[in-house]
Scaffold this motif. Sequence first.
Motif, PDB file in Angstrom:
ATOM      1  N   PHE A 119       0.845  -1.196   0.000  1.00 30.54           N
ATOM      2  CA  PHE A 119       0.000   0.000   0.000  1.00 30.54           C
ATOM      3  C   PHE A 119       0.884   1.250   0.000  1.00 30.54           C
ATOM      4  O   PHE A 119       2.002   1.226   0.516  1.00 30.54           O
ATOM      5  CB  PHE A 119      -0.905   0.031   1.239  1.00 30.54           C
ATOM      6  CG  PHE A 119      -2.061  -0.926   1.175  1.00 30.54           C
ATOM      7  CD1 PHE A 119      -3.350  -0.462   1.044  1.00 30.54           C
ATOM      8  CD2 PHE A 119      -1.860  -2.292   1.239  1.00 30.54           C
ATOM      9  CE1 PHE A 119      -4.424  -1.333   0.980  1.00 30.54           C
ATOM     10  CE2 PHE A 119      -2.912  -3.181   1.179  1.00 30.54           C
ATOM     11  CZ  PHE A 119      -4.207  -2.699   1.045  1.00 30.54           C
ATOM     12  N   SER A 120       0.329   2.333  -0.550  1.00 34.17           N
ATOM     13  CA  SER A 120       1.057   3.607  -0.521  1.00 34.17           C
ATOM     14  C   SER A 120       0.588   4.469   0.649  1.00 34.17           C
ATOM     15  O   SER A 120       0.837   5.673   0.679  1.00 34.17           O
ATOM     16  CB  SER A 120       0.856   4.369  -1.839  1.00 34.17           C
ATOM     17  OG  SER A 120      -0.513   4.652  -2.043  1.00 34.17           O
ATOM     18  N   TYR A 121      -0.073   3.866   1.598  1.00 36.29           N
ATOM     19  CA  TYR A 121      -0.450   4.556   2.831  1.00 36.29           C
ATOM     20  C   TYR A 121      -0.527   3.523   3.945  1.00 36.29           C
ATOM     21  O   TYR A 121      -0.552   2.304   3.705  1.00 36.29           O
ATOM     22  CB  TYR A 121      -1.793   5.291   2.695  1.00 36.29           C
ATOM     23  CG  TYR A 121      -2.970   4.405   2.331  1.00 36.29           C
ATOM     24  CD1 TYR A 121      -3.587   3.606   3.289  1.00 36.29           C
ATOM     25  CD2 TYR A 121      -3.462   4.372   1.036  1.00 36.29           C
ATOM     26  CE1 TYR A 121      -4.667   2.804   2.967  1.00 36.29           C
ATOM     27  CE2 TYR A 121      -4.542   3.570   0.703  1.00 36.29           C
ATOM     28  CZ  TYR A 121      -5.134   2.788   1.676  1.00 36.29           C
ATOM     29  OH  TYR A 121      -6.196   1.978   1.350  1.00 36.29           O
ATOM     30  N   LYS A 122      -0.577   4.005   5.181  1.00 35.20           N
ATOM     31  CA  LYS A 122      -0.664   3.113   6.328  1.00 35.20           C
ATOM     32  C   LYS A 122      -1.704   3.656   7.288  1.00 35.20           C
ATOM     33  O   LYS A 122      -1.689   4.849   7.624  1.00 35.20           O
ATOM     34  CB  LYS A 122       0.704   3.001   7.022  1.00 35.20           C
ATOM     35  CG  LYS A 122       0.796   1.885   8.055  1.00 35.20           C
ATOM     36  CD  LYS A 122       2.232   1.722   8.530  1.00 35.20           C
ATOM     37  CE  LYS A 122       2.391   0.516   9.452  1.00 35.20           C
ATOM     38  NZ  LYS A 122       3.799   0.328   9.879  1.00 35.20           N
ATOM     39  N   GLY A 123      -2.624   2.803   7.711  1.00 37.17           N
ATOM     40  CA  GLY A 123      -3.699   3.232   8.598  1.00 37.17           C
ATOM     41  C   GLY A 123      -3.331   3.072  10.060  1.00 37.17           C
ATOM     42  O   GLY A 123      -2.573   2.177  10.440  1.00 37.17           O
TER      43      GLY A 123
END
Length: 348
Positions: A119-123
């Motif tokens: 992913f290009s983001y992290k939650g």
Amino acid sequence: MRKKIALAVVGVLVVLLVWQWELVSYGLMQARGQVRIMVNSRPVAELMADPNYPDSLKQKLKLIAEIKRFAIDSLRLDPSGSYESFYDLQGKPLMWVLVGAERFRLVPVSFEVPILGTFSYKGFFDESRLREADSLLRKQGYDTRINEVAAYSTLGFLNDPILSNMLDRSEGSLAELIIHELTHGTLFVRDNLEYNENVADFVGEYGAERFLAQKYGRDSEQYRNYVAGKTFYERYDEHILRGTRLLDSLYQSFKPQTPVAVKDSLKWETIGQIVATSDTLTDERTQTSMRLVNKRRFSKLNLPNNAYFIGYLTYRKQQNRFRQEFENQFNSDFGRYLTHLKQTYPSL
């Protein structure tokens, strides 16, 4: 002998735990957040039977049920047990996502999620962990951006609840959101975040427009406002995507010997121009020229950085591709197009 084997197994597990502690602790944090949501969600039927629950909010809950039924019956998205319970955020953010990008390239920081891919983001459900991760990326020289999450999908593995902040949305925005998230439960390709988000955006927008036309009519305020808003944000998307191409050309022109101060100066000058020229966009919902919400948010001291533009590349870059395929190759037959997407891109 058995005791030695057991001790060896325990030793291996301890080594793995220490070696992958960051991943394990992150997984535990996310699991706690998800469990909190599940435990504190109430069945929608219970709210509908509660005489103290406002009628205006009950109408929104009924609308969500209609949107879900439309998505399954008319769009042929996969059946789901989602959106049959309700979670009250009590005015707090659900969670946050962190996006990182290289300082002088439109290349995202990648985060590996077991099973689901890259992913290009992290939650983050934990804000302190979020701030630590953001600080670490910035110390490493990356541009970063933190966004609050309005909703997310567990891809059909769990039944996602209706979130209280969803009820503040207009009919069109709510329909788009619900259909977007249900699309993730129908189509989700491992290691292809850009495809997943773009196809969910496409289906969400197409489905919302069809739903509004069917429920309210094409002459209704709900339909006309949604279409006008969609047109406006398409203009904004095009503007930002042109900006990403401008930035990409700039970054590629940099030489190894170009001083960092010069790179920074040219970078922020270009981003400032992208933001300033967004003033030329108009919004038919008001029939007057207006400044974008994003434009008002950014000042000369707080311009969007590369992480902001990465978000647009992730979510909106392929919109024209899906629309053109749908209209030209499938003659706007959504059933055939959905079947094609399922067969071409096998989901998890």
